[in-house]
Design a protein around this motif. Structure first.
Motif, short mmCIF file in Angstrom:
data_model
loop_
_atom_site.label_atom_id
_atom_site.label_comp_id
_atom_site.label_asym_id
_atom_site.label_seq_id
_atom_site.Cartn_x
_atom_site.Cartn_y
_atom_site.Cartn_z
N ASN A 34 39.11 -17.01 62.53
CA ASN A 34 38.70 -17.41 61.18
C ASN A 34 37.38 -18.17 61.21
O ASN A 34 36.51 -17.96 60.36
CB ASN A 34 39.78 -18.26 60.51
CG ASN A 34 40.97 -17.45 60.08
OD1 ASN A 34 40.89 -16.23 59.88
ND2 ASN A 34 42.10 -18.11 59.93
N ASN A 35 37.20 -19.05 62.20
CA ASN A 35 35.95 -19.81 62.29
C ASN A 35 34.77 -18.94 62.68
O ASN A 35 33.65 -19.14 62.20
CB ASN A 35 36.12 -20.99 63.24
CG ASN A 35 36.92 -22.10 62.61
OD1 ASN A 35 36.93 -22.26 61.39
ND2 ASN A 35 37.61 -22.88 63.42
N ASN A 73 37.03 -21.92 70.37
CA ASN A 73 37.54 -21.81 71.73
C ASN A 73 39.06 -21.74 71.64
O ASN A 73 39.71 -22.69 71.22
CB ASN A 73 37.11 -23.02 72.56
CG ASN A 73 37.60 -22.96 73.99
OD1 ASN A 73 38.72 -22.55 74.25
ND2 ASN A 73 36.76 -23.41 74.91
N TYR A 74 39.65 -20.61 72.03
CA TYR A 74 41.08 -20.43 71.84
C TYR A 74 41.94 -21.28 72.77
O TYR A 74 43.15 -21.31 72.64
CB TYR A 74 41.48 -18.96 71.90
CG TYR A 74 41.25 -18.28 73.23
CD1 TYR A 74 42.21 -18.34 74.23
CD2 TYR A 74 40.10 -17.57 73.46
CE1 TYR A 74 42.01 -17.72 75.45
CE2 TYR A 74 39.89 -16.94 74.68
CZ TYR A 74 40.85 -17.02 75.67
OH TYR A 74 40.64 -16.39 76.86
N PHE A 75 41.31 -22.02 73.68
CA PHE A 75 42.05 -23.02 74.45
C PHE A 75 42.18 -24.32 73.65
O PHE A 75 43.04 -25.14 73.94
CB PHE A 75 41.39 -23.30 75.79
CG PHE A 75 41.49 -22.16 76.76
CD1 PHE A 75 42.72 -21.78 77.29
CD2 PHE A 75 40.36 -21.45 77.14
CE1 PHE A 75 42.82 -20.72 78.18
CE2 PHE A 75 40.44 -20.40 78.04
CZ PHE A 75 41.68 -20.03 78.56
N SER A 76 41.29 -24.49 72.66
CA SER A 76 41.29 -25.70 71.83
C SER A 76 42.04 -25.50 70.52
O SER A 76 42.62 -26.44 69.99
CB SER A 76 39.85 -26.13 71.52
OG SER A 76 39.15 -26.39 72.70
N VAL A 77 41.96 -24.29 69.97
CA VAL A 77 42.62 -23.96 68.70
C VAL A 77 43.33 -22.63 68.88
O VAL A 77 43.13 -21.92 69.85
CB VAL A 77 41.60 -23.88 67.54
CG1 VAL A 77 40.95 -25.24 67.28
CG2 VAL A 77 40.54 -22.83 67.79
N SER A 78 44.16 -22.27 67.91
CA SER A 78 44.86 -20.99 68.00
C SER A 78 43.88 -19.83 67.90
O SER A 78 42.75 -19.99 67.40
CB SER A 78 45.90 -20.88 66.89
OG SER A 78 45.26 -20.75 65.62
N ILE A 79 44.30 -18.68 68.36
CA ILE A 79 43.44 -17.49 68.26
C ILE A 79 43.13 -17.18 66.80
O ILE A 79 42.00 -16.81 66.46
CB ILE A 79 44.10 -16.29 68.97
CG1 ILE A 79 44.10 -16.54 70.48
CG2 ILE A 79 43.37 -14.99 68.65
CD1 ILE A 79 44.79 -15.49 71.31
N VAL A 114 23.42 -10.19 64.82
CA VAL A 114 24.10 -11.47 64.67
C VAL A 114 24.49 -11.94 66.06
O VAL A 114 25.06 -11.19 66.85
CB VAL A 114 25.36 -11.34 63.79
CG1 VAL A 114 26.13 -12.65 63.76
CG2 VAL A 114 25.01 -10.91 62.38
N SER A 115 24.16 -13.17 66.35
CA SER A 115 24.54 -13.77 67.62
C SER A 115 25.45 -14.96 67.33
O SER A 115 25.18 -15.74 66.41
CB SER A 115 23.29 -14.25 68.36
OG SER A 115 23.64 -14.86 69.58
N VAL A 116 26.53 -15.08 68.09
CA VAL A 116 27.50 -16.14 67.88
C VAL A 116 27.69 -16.94 69.16
O VAL A 116 27.86 -16.37 70.23
CB VAL A 116 28.86 -15.57 67.42
CG1 VAL A 116 29.89 -16.67 67.26
CG2 VAL A 116 28.71 -14.77 66.13
N ASP A 117 27.66 -18.26 69.03
CA ASP A 117 27.98 -19.17 70.13
C ASP A 117 29.19 -19.98 69.69
O ASP A 117 29.10 -20.81 68.78
CB ASP A 117 26.80 -20.08 70.42
CG ASP A 117 27.08 -21.10 71.51
OD1 ASP A 117 28.04 -20.91 72.28
OD2 ASP A 117 26.34 -22.10 71.59
N GLY A 118 30.33 -19.69 70.30
CA GLY A 118 31.55 -20.38 69.92
C GLY A 118 32.00 -21.33 71.00
O GLY A 118 31.91 -21.02 72.19
N GLY A 119 32.45 -22.50 70.59
CA GLY A 119 32.88 -23.48 71.56
C GLY A 119 34.05 -24.31 71.08
O GLY A 119 34.67 -24.00 70.06
N ALA A 120 34.33 -25.38 71.80
CA ALA A 120 35.49 -26.23 71.51
C ALA A 120 35.27 -27.15 70.32
O ALA A 120 36.22 -27.70 69.78
CB ALA A 120 35.84 -27.05 72.75
N THR A 121 34.01 -27.34 69.90
CA THR A 121 33.75 -28.24 68.77
C THR A 121 33.17 -27.54 67.56
O THR A 121 33.36 -28.02 66.44
CB THR A 121 32.79 -29.38 69.19
OG1 THR A 121 31.55 -28.82 69.63
CG2 THR A 121 33.41 -30.23 70.29
#
Length: 64
Positions: A46-47, A35-41, A4-11
Motif C-alpha cells: 500500500n505504501n 520494508n516487509y520486515f518492519s511492516v506487513s506485506i 518510475v523509480s522507487v526506494d523503499g525502506g524501514a522508515t
C-alpha cells in the motif's frame, strides 16, 4: 520514455517519476515504510502504491 523509480525502506518509501527524453523530474512521492520486515506485506504494498500514485499525479517538484 517515462520511468518510475522507487526506494523503499524501514522508515519511508520514496518514488520519482522521470522523463528520460526531457531529462526532467515530473513528480515525487513519499509514503510510509515498505520494508516487509518492519511492516506487513500488505502495508508495504500500500505504501509503495501511495508513493507511486503521488509521484505520477503530475505534481511539479517546484511545488515542494
Amino acid at each position: 520514455m517515462k520511468i518510475v523509480s522507487v526506494d523503499g525502506g524501514a522508515t519511508k518509501t520514496f518514488a520519482i517519476y522521470y522523463d528520460t527524453e526531457a531529462e526532467e523530474v515530473l513528480g515525487v512521492g513519499i509514503a510510509g515504510p515498505s520494508n516487509y520486515f518492519s511492516v506487513s506485506i500488505e502495508t508495504a504494498a500500500n505504501n509503495i502504491r501511495k508513493a507511486i500514485d503521488m509521484a505520477t499525479s503530475l505534481r511539479r517538484t517546484d511545488d515542494y
